[in-house]
Write an enzyme that holds these catalytic residues in place. Structure first.
Site, PDB file in Angstrom:
ATOM      1  CE  LYS A  57     -28.899  47.236 -46.186  1.00 14.29           C
ATOM      2  NZ  LYS A  57     -27.394  47.602 -45.525  1.00 14.29           N
ATOM      3  CG  ASP A  77     -26.020  50.107 -53.847  1.00 15.72           C
ATOM      4  OD1 ASP A  77     -25.747  51.042 -54.950  1.00 15.72           O
ATOM      5  OD2 ASP A  77     -25.257  49.164 -53.633  1.00 15.72           O
TER       6      ASP A  77
HETATM    7  C1  PLP Z   1     -31.416  43.519 -49.886  1.00 16.82           C
HETATM    8  C2  PLP Z   1     -30.081  43.499 -49.632  1.00 16.82           C
HETATM    9  N1  PLP Z   1     -29.419  42.422 -49.074  1.00 16.82           N
HETATM   10  C3  PLP Z   1     -28.123  42.495 -48.650  1.00 16.82           C
HETATM   11  C4  PLP Z   1     -27.253  43.614 -48.333  1.00 16.82           C
HETATM   12  C5  PLP Z   1     -26.052  43.459 -48.054  1.00 16.82           C
HETATM   13  O1  PLP Z   1     -25.667  43.936 -46.853  1.00 16.82           O
HETATM   14  P1  PLP Z   1     -24.325  44.713 -46.711  1.00 16.82           P
HETATM   15  O2  PLP Z   1     -24.153  45.831 -47.382  1.00 16.82           O
HETATM   16  O3  PLP Z   1     -24.347  44.936 -44.968  1.00 16.82           O
HETATM   17  O4  PLP Z   1     -23.337  43.430 -46.944  1.00 16.82           O
HETATM   18  C6  PLP Z   1     -27.899  44.711 -48.791  1.00 16.82           C
HETATM   19  C7  PLP Z   1     -27.389  46.110 -48.696  1.00 16.82           C
HETATM   20  O5  PLP Z   1     -27.905  47.159 -49.005  1.00 16.82           O
HETATM   21  C8  PLP Z   1     -29.401  45.012 -49.374  1.00 16.82           C
HETATM   22  O6  PLP Z   1     -30.060  46.024 -49.512  1.00 16.82           O
END
Ligand code: PLP
Length: 386
Positions: A73, A120
């Protein structure tokens, strides 16, 4: 075309590989390369998982340590903050500084500015981290269910110096709460990783920031003497990371041929529901160990990309993600539930009753990349401050 109306079935779109869009700009990657502690995350090959799945080669892009944090992120948050501060201080079309020190100096010319985000977990932590590095205050909104499931999610964000506000509702409502709070205060800069009508500039820069991850994969596959990927599997929450994947692999200069597969929790499969319906929709969500994917509405910016450029969408259970996490650990890869969702999703694609893998053309000649988007332990990188 959906493969069936069964709630657990996947979605396939045969024309997705032919779709084309503009490529991502290169500036975000130059900025990331200037950051202290930047280095490409590992692309780990697993011959045994390739053999289990009947593939030629299987690689896992391991985001368990990215710019000192245990998820990908920071790529989006850092570039979005760079662009937002540049626009605020120098004007919308200005070119911003090329280093973190330059950005800190720019931030000092925006007195009172405060960074706000809903999360989240991982995104908010990354915003709080960069706020701290830039000597700015931050305010991070978290759904209470996330805080209740994992107390350390609050602690690690607070450890960055952020004010944490827990919201007794789901992720979508938490985003709305953060957006309302930011709208009331001109000094608040909302750095949100999802878009809606009227709020698209910042999320677009977050997606641009994620492009670094895919550029790294290209270079790493080239130096592994491998060809380009035949499929890339992406965990999806609101779909911004998938939007970045689609932008990369469907960019007007990219070679055609990479299938893109999204994976969501069974209890929060908003992209899958929208794709089946043919329209962006909101679904009710329930608790899942894949906290970062617990989102009820696809990003408005991501949706046209998902609809046109995604080949396949599936959902998986918490138990399947847990099994995948154990299997990745046995390969020396530490994946949290969201990261392990990619392997669980690929198993559903290849071994599931719909034979989606065969219909995507995946077989013994294929090279597949799984995005393991987070590490196993959120606290692990806590004292590795960059
Ligand atoms: C660890 C992780 N993987 C994947 C995602 C998915 O990303 P997106 O919300 O852009 O689909 C998130 C989103 O917060 C995440 O924290």
């Amino acid at each position: 075309m959906t493969t069936s109306s069964d709630a657990t079935a996947g979605y396939l779109r045969a024309q997705a590989r032919g779709w084309r869009c503009d490529p991502a700009p290169a500036e975000a990657t130059s900025f990331h390369r200037s950051l202290p502690g930047y280095r490409p995350t590992a692309l780990v090959e697993s011959p045994s998982l390739a053999s289990e799945l009947g593939l030629a080669r299987l690689f896992v892009k391991d985001e368990s340590s990215r710019l000192g944090l245990p998820a990908f992120k920071a790529l989006g948050a850092s570039w979005a903050i760079h662009q937002a501060l540049t626009a605020r201080v120098l004007g919308r079309d200005a070119t911003g500084p090329g280093s973190l020190d330059g950005l800190r100096e720019l931030a000092s010319r925006a007195p009172g500015v405060r960074l706000v985000a809903a999360t989240d977990g991982n995104h908010g932590r990354a915003v709080a981290r960069f706020a701290r590095l830039l000597d700015l205050p931050s305010e991070i909104y978290l759904p209470r269910v996330v805080a209740e499931l994992d107390r350390s999610a609050v602690d690690v964000i607070r450890a960055e110096g952020a004010r944490v506000v827990t919201v007794p509702q789901d992720y979508d409502a938490t985003v709305a709460t953060a957006a309302r709070a930011a709208a009331r205060a001109p000094e608040a800069e909302l750095v949100q990783d999802t878009a809606w009508a009227g709020y698209e500039t910042v999320p677009a820069t977050i997606v641009d920031g994620y492009s670094t991850l895919f550029r790294e994969i290209d270079e790493q596959l080239r130096s592994a003497a491998g060809p380009s990927a035949d499929a890339v599997v992406v965990p999806v929450g609101v779909g911004s990371l998938a939007q970045a994947a689609i932008t990369h692999y469907r960019g007007s200069e990219a070679p055609a041929g990479t299938a893109l597969v999204s994976v969501e929790p069974d209890s929060a499969a908003c992209a899958l529901a929208s794709l089946r319906l043919g329209a962006r929709t909101t679904i009710p969500t329930a608790a899942t160990t894949m906290a970062g994917l617990n989102c009820g509405t696809p990003s408005s910016l991501a949706w046209p990309y998902l609809r046109a450029g995604l080949d396949c969408a599936v959902s998986v259970s918490d138990a399947e993600a847990a099994t995948a996490g154990r299997d990745l650990r046995a390969q020396g890869i530490e994946s949290g539930p969201c990261g392990a969702a990619s392997l669980a999703g690929l198993r559903a694609v290849i071994a599931g009753p719909d034979r989606l893998g065969a219909r995507l053309g995946l077989g013994t000649d294929s090279v597949v990349v799984l995005l393991s988007t987070e590490g196993a332990s959120p606290a692990r990188c806590a004292d590795q401050k960059s």
